[in-house]
Structure formats: C-alpha cells, structure tokens
Design a protein around this motif. Structure first.
Motif, PDB file in Angstrom:
ATOM      1  N   UNK A 160      -5.184  16.394  -9.284  1.00 40.31           N
ATOM      2  CA  UNK A 160      -3.880  16.594  -8.666  1.00 40.31           C
ATOM      3  C   UNK A 160      -3.062  15.331  -8.894  1.00 40.31           C
ATOM      4  N   UNK A 161      -1.836  15.336  -8.354  1.00 46.23           N
ATOM      5  CA  UNK A 161      -0.943  14.189  -8.513  1.00 46.23           C
ATOM      6  C   UNK A 161      -0.447  13.740  -7.144  1.00 46.23           C
ATOM      7  N   UNK A 162      -0.334  12.430  -6.971  1.00 42.69           N
ATOM      8  CA  UNK A 162       0.155  11.874  -5.714  1.00 42.69           C
ATOM      9  C   UNK A 162       1.674  12.041  -5.656  1.00 42.69           C
ATOM     10  N   UNK A 163       2.177  12.697  -4.602  1.00 42.60           N
ATOM     11  CA  UNK A 163       3.624  12.860  -4.456  1.00 42.60           C
ATOM     12  C   UNK A 163       4.191  12.009  -3.323  1.00 42.60           C
ATOM     13  N   UNK A 164       3.350  11.629  -2.347  1.00 51.69           N
ATOM     14  CA  UNK A 164       3.801  10.759  -1.260  1.00 51.69           C
ATOM     15  C   UNK A 164       2.650   9.866  -0.813  1.00 51.69           C
ATOM     16  N   UNK A 165       2.998   8.643  -0.410  1.00 45.98           N
ATOM     17  CA  UNK A 165       2.056   7.721   0.208  1.00 45.98           C
ATOM     18  C   UNK A 165       2.666   7.267   1.527  1.00 45.98           C
ATOM     19  N   UNK A 166       1.882   7.354   2.617  1.00 49.54           N
ATOM     20  CA  UNK A 166       2.373   7.021   3.949  1.00 49.54           C
ATOM     21  C   UNK A 166       1.543   5.899   4.543  1.00 49.54           C
ATOM     22  N   UNK A 167       2.179   5.062   5.376  1.00 52.81           N
ATOM     23  CA  UNK A 167       1.370   4.138   6.170  1.00 52.81           C
ATOM     24  C   UNK A 167       1.304   4.647   7.598  1.00 52.81           C
ATOM     25  N   UNK A 168       0.613   3.905   8.463  1.00 51.32           N
ATOM     26  CA  UNK A 168       0.249   4.446   9.777  1.00 51.32           C
ATOM     27  C   UNK A 168       1.457   4.827  10.624  1.00 51.32           C
ATOM     28  N   UNK A 169       2.602   4.172  10.403  1.00 51.98           N
ATOM     29  CA  UNK A 169       3.790   4.482  11.202  1.00 51.98           C
ATOM     30  C   UNK A 169       4.541   5.692  10.664  1.00 51.98           C
ATOM     31  N   UNK A 170       4.087   6.262   9.555  1.00 50.66           N
ATOM     32  CA  UNK A 170       4.717   7.438   8.986  1.00 50.66           C
ATOM     33  C   UNK A 170       5.723   7.147   7.899  1.00 50.66           C
ATOM     34  N   UNK A 171       6.103   5.879   7.732  1.00 48.05           N
ATOM     35  CA  UNK A 171       7.065   5.529   6.689  1.00 48.05           C
ATOM     36  C   UNK A 171       6.400   5.637   5.318  1.00 48.05           C
ATOM     37  N   UNK A 172       7.188   5.947   4.315  1.00 44.61           N
ATOM     38  CA  UNK A 172       6.654   6.106   2.963  1.00 44.61           C
ATOM     39  C   UNK A 172       6.607   4.763   2.239  1.00 44.61           C
ATOM     40  N   UNK A 173       5.713   4.672   1.298  1.00 44.91           N
ATOM     41  CA  UNK A 173       5.571   3.476   0.475  1.00 44.91           C
ATOM     42  C   UNK A 173       5.347   3.917  -0.970  1.00 44.91           C
ATOM     43  N   UNK A 174       5.759   3.109  -1.937  1.00 45.24           N
ATOM     44  CA  UNK A 174       5.568   3.503  -3.332  1.00 45.24           C
ATOM     45  C   UNK A 174       4.159   3.226  -3.841  1.00 45.24           C
ATOM     46  N   UNK A 175       3.444   2.309  -3.187  1.00 41.63           N
ATOM     47  CA  UNK A 175       2.138   1.875  -3.685  1.00 41.63           C
ATOM     48  C   UNK A 175       1.255   1.467  -2.520  1.00 41.63           C
ATOM     49  N   UNK A 176      -0.044   1.660  -2.686  1.00 37.46           N
ATOM     50  CA  UNK A 176      -1.028   1.173  -1.723  1.00 37.46           C
ATOM     51  C   UNK A 176      -2.087   0.391  -2.476  1.00 37.46           C
ATOM     52  N   UNK A 177      -2.589  -0.664  -1.836  1.00 33.78           N
ATOM     53  CA  UNK A 177      -3.559  -1.550  -2.478  1.00 33.78           C
ATOM     54  C   UNK A 177      -4.852  -1.585  -1.675  1.00 33.78           C
ATOM     55  N   UNK A 178      -5.917  -2.062  -2.331  1.00 29.02           N
ATOM     56  CA  UNK A 178      -7.236  -2.120  -1.708  1.00 29.02           C
ATOM     57  C   UNK A 178      -7.178  -2.816  -0.358  1.00 29.02           C
ATOM     58  N   UNK A 179      -7.881  -2.237   0.625  1.00 28.70           N
ATOM     59  CA  UNK A 179      -7.916  -2.790   1.968  1.00 28.70           C
ATOM     60  C   UNK A 179      -6.896  -2.187   2.900  1.00 28.70           C
ATOM     61  N   UNK A 180      -5.901  -1.469   2.366  1.00 25.89           N
ATOM     62  CA  UNK A 180      -4.871  -0.866   3.198  1.00 25.89           C
ATOM     63  C   UNK A 180      -5.260   0.555   3.585  1.00 25.89           C
ATOM     64  N   UNK A 181      -4.880   0.960   4.807  1.00 18.52           N
ATOM     65  CA  UNK A 181      -5.042   2.348   5.230  1.00 18.52           C
ATOM     66  C   UNK A 181      -3.817   3.127   4.773  1.00 18.52           C
ATOM     67  N   UNK A 182      -4.035   4.314   4.254  1.00 25.21           N
ATOM     68  CA  UNK A 182      -2.949   5.055   3.627  1.00 25.21           C
ATOM     69  C   UNK A 182      -3.149   6.553   3.842  1.00 25.21           C
ATOM     70  N   UNK A 183      -2.033   7.269   3.944  1.00 21.47           N
ATOM     71  CA  UNK A 183      -2.048   8.717   3.954  1.00 21.47           C
ATOM     72  C   UNK A 183      -1.513   9.219   2.625  1.00 21.47           C
ATOM     73  N   UNK A 184      -2.204  10.160   2.006  1.00 23.74           N
ATOM     74  CA  UNK A 184      -1.875  10.611   0.653  1.00 23.74           C
ATOM     75  C   UNK A 184      -1.540  12.100   0.669  1.00 23.74           C
ATOM     76  N   UNK A 185      -0.386  12.456   0.089  1.00 25.42           N
ATOM     77  CA  UNK A 185       0.023  13.849  -0.054  1.00 25.42           C
ATOM     78  C   UNK A 185      -0.015  14.195  -1.533  1.00 25.42           C
TER      79      UNK A 185
END
Length: 432
Positions: A282-307
């Motif tokens: 599949x393909x990543x269309x959205x990345x979220x952090x814990x507060x719900x705001x979107x981010x363009x990239x996530x790096x190792x060690x970070x918690x992330x929500x992936x759509x």
C-alpha cells in the motif's frame, strides 16, 4: 578511563539519561542513588529530615532508605523491586533504576536494563581478596555486566565502591581495575569507564576525588556527558502496529489509522508500505502525531499514526515496513537469559512476544550454556534460573526478527512466557 562509543551514537547532551545500578547484594547500589539524590539537591527538606530521623545517627545517613520503599526490603536489608528515581543537574535530567542484586531477583534487573541507556555496575572492594595474584570478581557482578551487554545497554560503567574502607585505596583500585579489564576482554565487553567511589561518604560521586592515584572524572560528571543512543533513521523502516483506530473525516468515511513507534529508519507520505504477515503493498497517504496534527515525515523513535491508500486487513501485532525488508523466519538463533525457577526444557511450548504479537514457540535446541565463571561454552540439555545460553527457537508463525541492535532493539528482542504459570520465563535476544 576507557571510552567506547559506537558510530551510531550521536551526542545528545540535553536528552534525559536512563541508567540502572546493578551488581551483587550489598555492593551499595541503593546508597549510591541516595547519595546522587542528596548531593544533587533533589530531596525536599522534609525528606532529608525524615532520613535523619530514621538513620542511626544524623551524621551517618542511611541513604539506602531513600530507595528501599517496600516493607520487606527494609526488613531484609535488600532491594527486591526495581525502584525508579528522578533528578536533574544543570546539564541533564536523569532517570535511575535501582535493580536488585540478589540472584532470586535477576528478572527485575533484566526489566531495568531493557530501557536503560547505561548501566553502573558496582563492585564492593571489601568483598574481594585483594592479596590474590588476580582478584576474583563476584559471580553476580559478572552476570549483571554480561546481561547489560547482551541486552544492548549502550554504556557500561564499573564503579569500584567502598574505596574509603581499605587501607591502600590506590593499590586496591588498581588491582580491581585490572581484574575488571581482564574480565571485559575475555567477555568481549568494552566498558565506558572504571571509576573509584565511596557512595556512603560521597567520594568521587558528584565531586572529583582528590587523590594522587586518581585524575579522572567523578561519576556524575561522567554520566552528564554520556551520549544517549539515537535510533537509526537511515536505512529501511519498520513499525509494529500497537493500535488500530477508526478515524472519521465527517463525510461518513472511516479511515483506519495504524499507530505504533517507528523502530528504525524514516518514512514519508507517499512511501510504499509492505505488511507482515500478509505481504500486501500500500502507500502512505497521511502521517499523524499524537495530537492529531499531520506531519510529512516520521523518524525512528517517534510514535506515529499511519493512514494508507487502501483498506487492508491489518491488526495489532502486524508489522509495516519498507518493501522486501520484513524477512520472516520460523527458526532463529538467540541468546537466552533464563529467568524462571522451573528449568528450560527442549521442546516444551511457550508463548513468545515479539513487538506486539504473541505466538507459540519452543526451544528446539540448546547449542551451549555459558559458564559464568570461565565464560566458556558448556554442553547443556536444560537451563536453570539465571543461566545464559545460545539456543535455537522455533515459532508457530513466521516472525520478522532481526539480530539485536542496541539502537533499535524492538525487532531483535522477545520475551518467553510459561503458559501454565504465566511467569516471564526468559528474555530472548536474536543473533545473526
């Protein structure tokens, strides 16, 4: 001072340092933590007054009382549970884990080591035969150092304690340091430092020791400048799914968000994802952090929500990662730290947890047991409590395991649980 830092360790002087104190019983672990808390002014006035009231004399504070919080600990004079304490200096914040020294509670030491950046292994100089041609270290000192190393703790510091209690401290420290260096070389360890201290009196803990035979740093000074290991953000990425959330967008469409902590690498919106165990893409269309705001990239060690761009059958315990890198195995080699009073038996079924997935598995073979005294491999057909060994593990479902990496430990570490007693029987560390 011997210093060893892996290439992927980048200095992070302002990041909080998590470290544990380890060693044998009565080596002074709780006293050292009490000294750090007292001298760094991390105690309230009423805490100091209560400590003075509970100590035998106001001028000789029993600092271990600050961490031995359980009634059974105070009665027996030993640490049973892992006690966590927090303090800060102008340079850094610290989280300390006071691990038990008694063999019976080695499992608690493993728990403390699993999340630590550094291990301070105390060595009580008064327990050792300083007149022997070569000083013999206590078994639990050796065991805790080996466990910290095998569990991927980045920095190993030996603190030679009670240096004020010997008649010739310089000669005593030199003899113990030689024994520690010989042990480290034999075991393949590279300690960050070997330092003399007196936890009770405060020598070389927060202030440098003024002695002609020592020109190194105080222990706290050393801890303040240790780099915190950073997870690798280069190379393939992978994430163990911890939680699946249904996220409505107000139009009746329910997107699924796959939450977890990125174990390694970095991922961007638009990247292709492969799912384990299904193998679907599949393909990543959205990345979220814990507060719900979107981010363009996530790096190792970070918690992330992936759509993702399509609906797939993904649940807790599945893995997401760079296509072609989630190589699953049904059989793998591992170092095992056996923690259960019941012996390990070849072929017996256990539950294994890898990331957030539970699977059934068994020890298919014991290649060898490590003799804690000689550090030589010995044949074995079972394992007793606190023994270390190299084993072959079979699992009922293929797992995307990788050799243990101290910077990104999650893919290379598992726990083994007895299905009958529900005790944690072992820690497994995947080997190449």
């Amino acid at each position: 001072m011997d210093t060893h830092l892996n290439d992927h360790h980048t200095p992070a002087e302002h990041a909080a340092l998590r470290f544990l104190t380890a060693g044998s019983v009565d080596d002074g672990k709780s006293t050292l933590i009490g000294r750090l808390l007292l001298d760094s002014q991390a105690l309230m006035t009423d805490q100091v007054q209560a400590l003075q009231a509970r100590s035998r004399t106001p001028d000789a504070l029993e600092l271990a009382l600050l961490t031995d919080g359980l009634e059974a600990e105070r009665e027996q004079g030993i640490t049973i549970d892992v006690a966590y304490r927090y303090f800060a200096t102008p340079r850094r914040k610290f989280i300390i884990a006071d691990a038990p020294g008694h063999e019976q509670y080695t499992r608690n030491m493993v728990t403390a080591a699993a999340g630590s950046h550094a291990a301070v292994v105390l060595v009580d100089v008064t327990k050792l035969d300083l007149h022997a041609p070569q000083v013999a270290l206590l078994p639990q000192t050796r065991r805790h150092a080996l466990l910290a190393h095998r569990l991927g703790v980045a920095h190993l510091i030996f603190a030679v304690n009670k240096i004020d209690a010997v008649t010739d401290p310089g000669a005593a420290f030199a003899a113990v340091r030689a024994a520690l260096q010989a042990f480290a070389q034999q075991a393949g360890l590279q300690p960050t430092a070997i330092v003399p201290i007196s936890a009770l009196r405060g020598d070389n803990v927060t202030q440098r020791l003024q002695a002609p035979w020592w020109d190194g740093p105080a222990l706290l000074e050393l801890l303040e400048r240790l780099p915190v290991p950073q997870p690798r953000s280069d190379g393939p990425w992978r994430l163990s799914v911890q939680w699946v959330q249904r996220d409505g967008d107000g139009t009746g469409h329910q997107a699924r968000v796959y939450w977890g902590r990125l174990a390694s690498g970095s991922v961007r919106v638009g990247d292709t994802v492969q799912v384990h165990p299904s193998g679907e893409l599949a393909q990543v269309v959205r990345l979220l952090h814990h507060a719900g705001a979107e981010r363009p990239e996530a790096r190792a060690g970070q918690s992330v929500g992936m759509v993702l761009d399509r609906q797939l059958d993904i649940s807790r315990g599945d893995w997401l990662g760079t296509p072609g890198t989630l190589q699953a195995q049904r059989r793998f080699a591992a170092t095992v730290a056996w923690l259960d009073p019941d012996p390990a038996a070849i072929g017996r079924r256990y539950w294994l947890r890898h990331g957030h997935r539970w699977v059934q598995g068994r020890i298919a073979a014991i290649e060898h047991r490590l003799d804690i005294h000689t550090l030589t491999p010995q044949p074995a057909d079972s394992l007793g409590v606190n023994e270390l060994a190299r084993v072959i593990v079979d699992v009922a479902e293929p797992l995307p395991v990788q050799p243990l990496d101290g910077a990104s430990p999650q893919p290379g570490a598992l726990i083994m649980v007895d299905p009958g007693t529900h005790r944690t029987s072992a820690a497994l560390l995947v080997e190449a």
